[in-house]
Design a protein around this motif. Structure first.
Motif, PDB file in Angstrom:
ATOM      1  N   VAL A  60      28.305  39.352  38.012  1.00  0.00           N
ATOM      2  CA  VAL A  60      27.424  39.830  38.935  1.00  0.00           C
ATOM      3  C   VAL A  60      28.144  40.346  40.266  1.00  0.00           C
ATOM      4  O   VAL A  60      29.017  39.368  40.568  1.00  0.00           O
ATOM      5  N   ASP A  61      27.773  41.294  41.053  1.00  0.00           N
ATOM      6  CA  ASP A  61      28.480  41.646  42.016  1.00  0.00           C
ATOM      7  C   ASP A  61      28.789  40.584  43.088  1.00  0.00           C
ATOM      8  O   ASP A  61      29.710  40.399  43.613  1.00  0.00           O
ATOM      9  N   SER A  62      27.740  39.719  43.431  1.00  0.00           N
ATOM     10  CA  SER A  62      27.613  38.892  44.461  1.00  0.00           C
ATOM     11  C   SER A  62      28.555  37.890  44.186  1.00  0.00           C
ATOM     12  O   SER A  62      28.973  36.957  45.076  1.00  0.00           O
ATOM     13  N   VAL A  63      29.241  37.640  43.006  1.00  0.00           N
ATOM     14  CA  VAL A  63      30.134  36.311  42.579  1.00  0.00           C
ATOM     15  C   VAL A  63      31.479  36.982  42.428  1.00  0.00           C
ATOM     16  O   VAL A  63      32.610  36.103  42.218  1.00  0.00           O
ATOM     17  N   LYS A  64      31.634  38.049  42.313  1.00  0.00           N
ATOM     18  CA  LYS A  64      33.002  38.588  41.868  1.00  0.00           C
ATOM     19  C   LYS A  64      33.887  38.155  42.994  1.00  0.00           C
ATOM     20  O   LYS A  64      33.818  38.289  44.322  1.00  0.00           O
ATOM     21  N   GLY A  65      35.128  37.760  42.552  1.00  0.00           N
ATOM     22  CA  GLY A  65      36.320  37.198  43.328  1.00  0.00           C
ATOM     23  C   GLY A  65      36.008  35.895  43.812  1.00  0.00           C
ATOM     24  O   GLY A  65      37.059  35.185  44.331  1.00  0.00           O
ATOM     25  N   ARG A  66      34.888  35.121  43.370  1.00  0.00           N
ATOM     26  CA  ARG A  66      34.635  33.817  43.882  1.00  0.00           C
ATOM     27  C   ARG A  66      34.662  33.084  42.507  1.00  0.00           C
ATOM     28  O   ARG A  66      35.136  31.745  42.451  1.00  0.00           O
ATOM     29  N   PHE A  67      33.762  33.555  41.538  1.00  0.00           N
ATOM     30  CA  PHE A  67      33.472  32.643  40.416  1.00  0.00           C
ATOM     31  C   PHE A  67      34.500  33.207  39.352  1.00  0.00           C
ATOM     32  O   PHE A  67      34.633  34.478  39.220  1.00  0.00           O
ATOM     33  N   THR A  68      34.822  32.270  38.351  1.00  0.00           N
ATOM     34  CA  THR A  68      35.625  32.573  37.171  1.00  0.00           C
ATOM     35  C   THR A  68      34.883  31.827  36.129  1.00  0.00           C
ATOM     36  O   THR A  68      34.822  30.747  36.010  1.00  0.00           O
ATOM     37  N   ILE A  69      34.551  32.779  34.677  1.00  0.00           N
ATOM     38  CA  ILE A  69      34.049  32.304  33.538  1.00  0.00           C
ATOM     39  C   ILE A  69      35.150  32.170  32.649  1.00  0.00           C
ATOM     40  O   ILE A  69      36.089  32.918  32.664  1.00  0.00           O
ATOM     41  N   SER A  70      35.222  31.124  32.053  1.00  0.00           N
ATOM     42  CA  SER A  70      36.137  31.058  31.023  1.00  0.00           C
ATOM     43  C   SER A  70      35.635  30.204  29.665  1.00  0.00           C
ATOM     44  O   SER A  70      34.545  29.689  30.034  1.00  0.00           O
ATOM     45  N   ARG A  71      36.426  30.143  28.588  1.00  0.00           N
ATOM     46  CA  ARG A  71      35.897  29.300  27.540  1.00  0.00           C
ATOM     47  C   ARG A  71      36.930  28.826  26.776  1.00  0.00           C
ATOM     48  O   ARG A  71      38.042  29.560  26.896  1.00  0.00           O
ATOM     49  N   ASP A  72      36.704  27.520  26.010  1.00  0.00           N
ATOM     50  CA  ASP A  72      37.756  27.075  25.068  1.00  0.00           C
ATOM     51  C   ASP A  72      36.892  27.150  23.719  1.00  0.00           C
ATOM     52  O   ASP A  72      36.122  26.371  23.450  1.00  0.00           O
TER      53      ASP A  72
END
Length: 123
Positions: A60-72
């Protein structure tokens, strides 16, 4: 039995960081899109980010550049690294799983949901 178990929430000052985890079991994790949603008091549940195997992510635009999603996919776990947190990020954060490719922000149709973890950001 399908389970999604979130952890890592807590209280943090504005500008701080938290890392949420969601451990999955009972389904073929690598075949599912994993998403994070959040719900603040008195507000509707809101899409935050999604991750598919192969590296596809969306925010979502409000978290771009601040949040990172990743998976293992070996650990059957999805993460949400949250940096530069703001008081408006305060919410209960939920992870969710869908087996159907999608490119929208709706929370409709996700097969599985976790119980949520509280994130509180103080000013």
């Amino acid at each position: 039995q399908v389970q999604l178990v979130e952890s890592g929430g807590g209280l943090v000052q504005a500008g701080g960081s938290l890392r949420l985890s969601c451990a999955a079991s009972g389904f073929t994790f690598s075949s599912y899109g994993m998403a994070w949603f959040r719900q603040a008091p008195g507000k509707e549940r809101e899409f935050v980010a999604t991750s598919w195997s192969g590296g596809r992510t969306r925010y979502v635009d409000s978290v771009k550049g601040r949040f990172t999603i990743s998976r293992d996919n070996y650990k059957n776990t999805v993460y949400l690294q949250m940096n530069s947190l703001k008081p408006e990020d305060t919410a209960v954060y939920y992870c969710a799983a869908t087996g159907v490719w999608r490119n929208d922000n709706s929370d409709y149709g996700y097969a599985y949901w976790g119980q949520g973890t509280q994130v509180t950001v103080s000013a």
